[in-house]
Design an enzyme around this catalytic site. Structure first.
Site, PDB file in Angstrom:
ATOM      1  N   GLY A  12       1.343  -5.033  14.422  1.00 28.84           N
ATOM      2  CA  GLY A  12       2.149  -6.218  14.152  1.00 28.84           C
ATOM      3  C   GLY A  12       3.594  -6.007  14.536  1.00 28.84           C
ATOM      4  O   GLY A  12       4.513  -6.545  13.911  1.00 28.84           O
ATOM      5  N   ALA A  13       3.811  -5.233  15.593  1.00 30.28           N
ATOM      6  CA  ALA A  13       5.163  -4.794  15.950  1.00 30.28           C
ATOM      7  C   ALA A  13       6.029  -5.901  16.524  1.00 30.28           C
ATOM      8  O   ALA A  13       7.247  -5.760  16.583  1.00 30.28           O
ATOM      9  CB  ALA A  13       5.086  -3.629  16.945  1.00 30.28           C
ATOM     10  N   ASN A  86       0.899  -2.548   9.550  1.00 31.16           N
ATOM     11  CA  ASN A  86       1.773  -3.638   9.151  1.00 31.16           C
ATOM     12  C   ASN A  86       1.214  -5.020   9.476  1.00 31.16           C
ATOM     13  O   ASN A  86       1.543  -5.993   8.811  1.00 31.16           O
ATOM     14  CB  ASN A  86       3.138  -3.467   9.839  1.00 31.16           C
ATOM     15  CG  ASN A  86       3.990  -4.703   9.752  1.00 31.16           C
ATOM     16  OD1 ASN A  86       4.546  -5.027   8.710  1.00 31.16           O
ATOM     17  ND2 ASN A  86       4.096  -5.425  10.861  1.00 31.16           N
ATOM     18  N   SER A 138       0.853  -5.904  -0.700  1.00 36.56           N
ATOM     19  CA  SER A 138       1.567  -7.116  -1.106  1.00 36.56           C
ATOM     20  C   SER A 138       1.577  -7.249  -2.618  1.00 36.56           C
ATOM     21  O   SER A 138       0.640  -6.824  -3.307  1.00 36.56           O
ATOM     22  CB  SER A 138       0.911  -8.358  -0.495  1.00 36.56           C
ATOM     23  OG  SER A 138       1.497  -9.541  -1.007  1.00 36.56           O
ATOM     24  N   TYR A 152      -5.909 -14.117   1.282  1.00 31.27           N
ATOM     25  CA  TYR A 152      -4.795 -13.192   1.481  1.00 31.27           C
ATOM     26  C   TYR A 152      -4.673 -12.232   0.297  1.00 31.27           C
ATOM     27  O   TYR A 152      -4.584 -11.013   0.482  1.00 31.27           O
ATOM     28  CB  TYR A 152      -3.496 -13.974   1.659  1.00 31.27           C
ATOM     29  CG  TYR A 152      -2.282 -13.092   1.881  1.00 31.27           C
ATOM     30  CD1 TYR A 152      -1.976 -12.615   3.152  1.00 31.27           C
ATOM     31  CD2 TYR A 152      -1.458 -12.732   0.819  1.00 31.27           C
ATOM     32  CE1 TYR A 152      -0.872 -11.811   3.365  1.00 31.27           C
ATOM     33  CE2 TYR A 152      -0.344 -11.920   1.023  1.00 31.27           C
ATOM     34  CZ  TYR A 152      -0.053 -11.461   2.296  1.00 31.27           C
ATOM     35  OH  TYR A 152       1.033 -10.655   2.485  1.00 31.27           O
ATOM     36  N   LYS A 156      -5.303  -8.073   0.395  1.00 25.94           N
ATOM     37  CA  LYS A 156      -4.269  -7.101   0.050  1.00 25.94           C
ATOM     38  C   LYS A 156      -4.695  -6.234  -1.136  1.00 25.94           C
ATOM     39  O   LYS A 156      -4.314  -5.052  -1.219  1.00 25.94           O
ATOM     40  CB  LYS A 156      -2.951  -7.817  -0.245  1.00 25.94           C
ATOM     41  CG  LYS A 156      -2.337  -8.480   0.981  1.00 25.94           C
ATOM     42  CD  LYS A 156      -2.011  -7.474   2.090  1.00 25.94           C
ATOM     43  CE  LYS A 156      -1.257  -8.103   3.242  1.00 25.94           C
ATOM     44  NZ  LYS A 156      -0.854  -7.129   4.275  1.00 25.94           N
TER      45      LYS A 156
END
Length: 246
Positions: A12-13, A86, A138, A152, A156
């Site tokens: 996710g850079a 990430n 998260s 989501y 997490k």
């Protein structure tokens, strides 16, 4: 430069948080593989980075794509020493509004991707008796999702459990596995997606009275990747401004 010649992978850079983490790792001397599914955006952000980087396009929910990306990085930069899982996607839908495909896609990116990358790099880290895996978890895992949806929050929570499992497995081999549990980092995916009422309500609940800067999140990554964090493993570091205290 405490990470000189270390090879880091940041998934996710091309996003705000991944880019901030990559910058800090580069400052500390690491060579950084920038992994993202959006190659055009990745090329654009990579132009502004100083240090040794390699842009790699990869759908991390595809195990074969991860295997190929890992091989490319190892061939061009060297064995991976640091992995920052990430990459993530957000879903705000609660259970009844979550479609099957949405559930699978969120799990595929947020959970499967972290597992596929960890599985790829862990054998080499164990063999070299040194490594760092940092999972971006998260606050939603602990709260059930204040504004985030069911898929989501569940993904997490599962990522947190994966962190514990890998930490237990890898500890004797000089490899640490930790998570960072941020809340409301200033990004297009998170804070910019809130409506004004949500923003005002959240800011009254966060004791420090503001949202998290991407650099504050990245500093936590930098710390957990450092050699002096070697006695910390299986930890989930809260970066939430006091929104959740435990």
């Amino acid at each position: 430069m405490v990470l000189k010649d270390k090879v880091a992978v940041v998934t996710g850079a091309a996003g705000t948080m991944g880019l901030a983490a990559a910058k800090f790792l580069l400052e500390d001397g690491a060579k950084v593989a920038l992994v993202d599914v959006d190659m055009l955006r990745l090329d654009n952000v990579g132009r502004f980075l100083r240090g040794t980087t390699l842009a790699v396009s990869c759908d991390i929910s595809d195990s074969m794509a991860v295997r190929q990306a890992h091989q490319k990085i190892a061939a061009e930069l060297g064995p991976v020493d640091i992995l920052v899982n990430n990459a993530g996607i957000l879903s705000n839908n609660k259970s009844e509004g979550t479609l099957d495909d949405e559930w699978k896609r969120v799990m595929g990116v947020n959970l499967d991707g972290a597992f596929f990358w960890s599985r790829a790099v862990l054998p080499g880290m164990k063999a070299r008796q040194w490594g760092r895996i940092i999972n971006v978890c998260s606050l939603a895992a602990k709260t059930g999702g204040l504004t985030a949806g069911t898929a989501y929050s569940t993904s997490k929570g599962a990522l947190t459990s994966l962190t514990f499992s890998l930490a237990r497995e890898a500890a004797a081999h000089g490899v640490t596995v930790n998570g960072i549990s941020p809340a409301y980092v200033k990004t297009p995916m998170i804070t910019e997606g809130l409506n004004e009422q949500q923003r005002r309500q959240l800011l009254t609940q966060i004791p420090v009275g503001r949202f998290c800067e991407p650099e504050e999140f990245a500093h936590a990554v930098r710390f957990l990747a450092s050699p002096l964090a070697g006695f910390i493993t299986g930890e989930i570091l809260d970066v939430n401004g006091g929104l959740q205290m435990d």
